[in-house]
Scaffold this motif. Structure first.
Motif, PDB file in Angstrom:
ATOM      1  N   VAL A  61      -5.552  -1.879  -5.643  1.00 34.34           N
ATOM      2  CA  VAL A  61      -4.166  -2.254  -5.347  1.00 34.34           C
ATOM      3  C   VAL A  61      -3.258  -1.363  -6.195  1.00 34.34           C
ATOM      4  O   VAL A  61      -3.272  -1.461  -7.413  1.00 34.34           O
ATOM      5  CB  VAL A  61      -3.905  -3.737  -5.673  1.00 34.34           C
ATOM      6  CG1 VAL A  61      -2.449  -4.079  -5.402  1.00 34.34           C
ATOM      7  CG2 VAL A  61      -4.832  -4.640  -4.870  1.00 34.34           C
ATOM      8  N   PRO A  62      -2.481  -0.457  -5.549  1.00 35.98           N
ATOM      9  CA  PRO A  62      -2.452  -0.205  -4.107  1.00 35.98           C
ATOM     10  C   PRO A  62      -3.657   0.607  -3.657  1.00 35.98           C
ATOM     11  O   PRO A  62      -4.285   1.292  -4.470  1.00 35.98           O
ATOM     12  CB  PRO A  62      -1.160   0.597  -3.928  1.00 35.98           C
ATOM     13  CG  PRO A  62      -0.999   1.325  -5.229  1.00 35.98           C
ATOM     14  CD  PRO A  62      -1.509   0.380  -6.280  1.00 35.98           C
ATOM     15  N   HIS A  64      -0.567  -6.977  -0.669  1.00 36.29           N
ATOM     16  CA  HIS A  64      -1.923  -7.504  -0.719  1.00 36.29           C
ATOM     17  C   HIS A  64      -1.987  -9.006  -0.984  1.00 36.29           C
ATOM     18  O   HIS A  64      -3.080  -9.561  -1.121  1.00 36.29           O
ATOM     19  CB  HIS A  64      -2.750  -6.740  -1.762  1.00 36.29           C
ATOM     20  CG  HIS A  64      -2.558  -7.198  -3.169  1.00 36.29           C
ATOM     21  ND1 HIS A  64      -1.374  -7.054  -3.850  1.00 36.29           N
ATOM     22  CD2 HIS A  64      -3.418  -7.803  -4.019  1.00 36.29           C
ATOM     23  CE1 HIS A  64      -1.519  -7.546  -5.068  1.00 36.29           C
ATOM     24  NE2 HIS A  64      -2.729  -8.007  -5.196  1.00 36.29           N
ATOM     25  N   ASP A  95       0.858  -1.191   0.000  1.00 34.04           N
ATOM     26  CA  ASP A  95       0.000   0.000   0.000  1.00 34.04           C
ATOM     27  C   ASP A  95       0.891   1.236   0.000  1.00 34.04           C
ATOM     28  O   ASP A  95       1.006   1.963   0.990  1.00 34.04           O
ATOM     29  CB  ASP A  95      -0.935  -0.009   1.209  1.00 34.04           C
ATOM     30  CG  ASP A  95      -2.036  -1.039   1.061  1.00 34.04           C
ATOM     31  OD1 ASP A  95      -2.443  -1.291  -0.080  1.00 34.04           O
ATOM     32  OD2 ASP A  95      -2.461  -1.594   2.077  1.00 34.04           O
TER      33      ASP A  95
END
Length: 460
Positions: free
Chosen positions: A318-319, A151, A133
């Motif tokens: 994502v992110p 993730h 992230d």
């Protein structure tokens, strides 16, 4: 005239080296709270051979070298604490190879998370990598080298666990390959050879310069969903995470809490991200996850939050952009992301610690954790935003940072991507024999002490 500057210009070309004051100012700091430290030179190599020549020259002239990815560690790890060269790796950004069958990517050290993500979406849409992230400009090598998470960390562990192999230039100029790539054209594993990768992971660039690395890839599912389990009692969260991760069907499991937006205040949220190839498989996973925490639903001590479509898309990004939005909540471009690696059972204490520090010091905050592995560990984060143009705001964030790290260490956690003051706290608590061994290893690899000096050194 500066003969060493001329030597660097001869290696990389005059357009890729600078000692201009404005360039040195930009490279003196990152968005975190650590004070600026200007380098003498900024150099952007374009190949492993150029890195090799730069390090040989620096070693000969005893000039410090600080490797730099995107400068987004937020803890000042790429500041030139003793001057010298900031080695900006951004030109080395090629995706060298994607091995579809063995599911790995071989990239140069300056390759960003966004570059690989875009490359895979275009050329290999059924594969993905575990992205942190962080802004898409963050480099893969930088995140792996600081034991980052992302993730896919529930499924695959820390990003350093997802590393298949490395190419590294040692401070003395030798090029070393580690893993299966040391004897094969394949970069598929670190086993079964002696695993030397750890000599370059977690060392803050004090042992060498990573120039290439191979990381594991994972299936990119066409269907994706997220469940958000909510409760009010922090003491329940370790067991909730234990039950959810025990199903082993999720890709990412995170817990978070924030005073903003208003609907989130006072609640603890556990996001469970998962994917599938068919709707039937997606429903099966959803039901399995729900059944794992049915005990809390029946007792009415927790339950799944109805998530409308637009909100669900934000949770599936994502992110995730939410952290970037929070990073500028105070305006002025300041943000410190204080991480700590600790057992999941410490969640209630870590949460209470963060609330106490934020209230007493008076900082804007959000908190949370990412589960790493099957509840094997968690990376608990304390995010403090500040206005860099406001000295009082910066001071509050620095005090919150220092106290948080002190209390995390006392709790039994280990500060993540520790800035120089936190490194001292770790060294003071560390097994003296381990720290002594670290010193002997650095002396062997870097006899002239040119690699990012000032980091992992005992002071006073």
């Amino acid at each position: 005239m500066d003969p060493f500057y001329d030597q660097l210009a001869e290696i990389v070309g005059p357009e890729f080296v600078s000692d201009a004051p404005e360039e040195k100012y930009i490279y003196a700091m990152d968005p975190g709270t650590m004070p600026p430290c200007e380098p003498d030179y900024v150099v952007m190599p374009g190949s492993t051979e150029e890195v090799q020549k730069i390090l040989r020259a620096a070693n000969e002239h005893r000039v410090p070298v600080v490797p730099l990815g995107a400068g987004l560690a937020l803890s000042g790890l790429s500041r030139a604490l003793r001057g010298g060269i900031v080695l900006d790796m951004k030109r080395m950004n090629r995706v060298v190879e994607i091995n579809q069958m063995s599911r790995y990517a071989l990239v140069e050290a300056g390759t960003s998370q966004g570059m690989l993500q875009a490359y895979l979406k275009k050329h290999c849409p059924d594969l993905k990598h575990s992205a942190p992230d962080a802004p898409p400009a963050a480099t893969i090598a930088g995140n792996v080298s600081i034991h980052g998470s992302g993730h896919m960390s529930h499924a695959g562990g820390f990003h350093s666990d997802m590393l298949n192999g490395l190419e590294v230039v040692l401070p003395t100029g030798e090029v070393v390959r580690i893993g299966s790539c040391a004897m094969s054209s394949y970069w598929n594993a670190r086993a079964p050879l002696p695993d030397l990768a750890g000599l370059f992971l977690g060392w803050a660039g004090t042992t060498g310069v990573i120039t290439k690395l191979a990381i594991k890839l994972y299936p990119a599912y066409p269907l994706n969903d997220v469940g958000v389990f909510v409760c009010e009692d922090a003491s329940l969260v370790p067991d909730i995470l234990y039950r959810i991760t025990g199903t082993q069907v999720a890709e990412d499991v995170t817990a978070w809490m924030s005073p903003k937006p208003d609907w989130a205040a006072g609640f603890l949220h556990c996001n469970v991200n998962y994917g599938a190839r068919t709707k039937k498989e997606l429903t099966w996973k959803r039901n399995l996850i729900r059944s794992s925490v049915e005990h809390y639903i029946d007792e009415k001590t927790g339950g799944f939050l109805p998530v409308p479509g637009p909100m669900k898309q934000r949770f599936l990004e994502v992110p995730a952009r939410q952290l970037s939005v929070f990073a500028d909540v105070r305006k002025g471009g300041g943000f410190e992301y204080v991480g700590a690696i600790m057992p999941v059972e410490l969640f209630p204490d870590a949460y209470a610690l963060g609330l106490d520090v934020a209230e007493r010091v008076g900082v804007s905050y959000s908190m949370g954790c990412r589960v790493v592995g099957v509840n094997h560990s968690m990376m608990f984060f304390y995010a403090y935003a500040f206005n860099r143009a406001d000295p009082d705001d910066v001071d509050r964030a620095q005090r919150a940072l220092e106290e948080t790290n002190q209390r995390v260490v006392a709790l039994g956690g280990v500060p993540w991507k520790a800035e120089a003051p936190a490194q001292q706290q770790i060294i003071d608590r560390m097994d003296p024999a381990m720290f002594a061994m670290m010193g002997r290893i650095r002396l062997v690899l870097d006899p002239n002490g040119i690699m990012n000096p000032g980091n992992w050194e005992k002071r006073g």
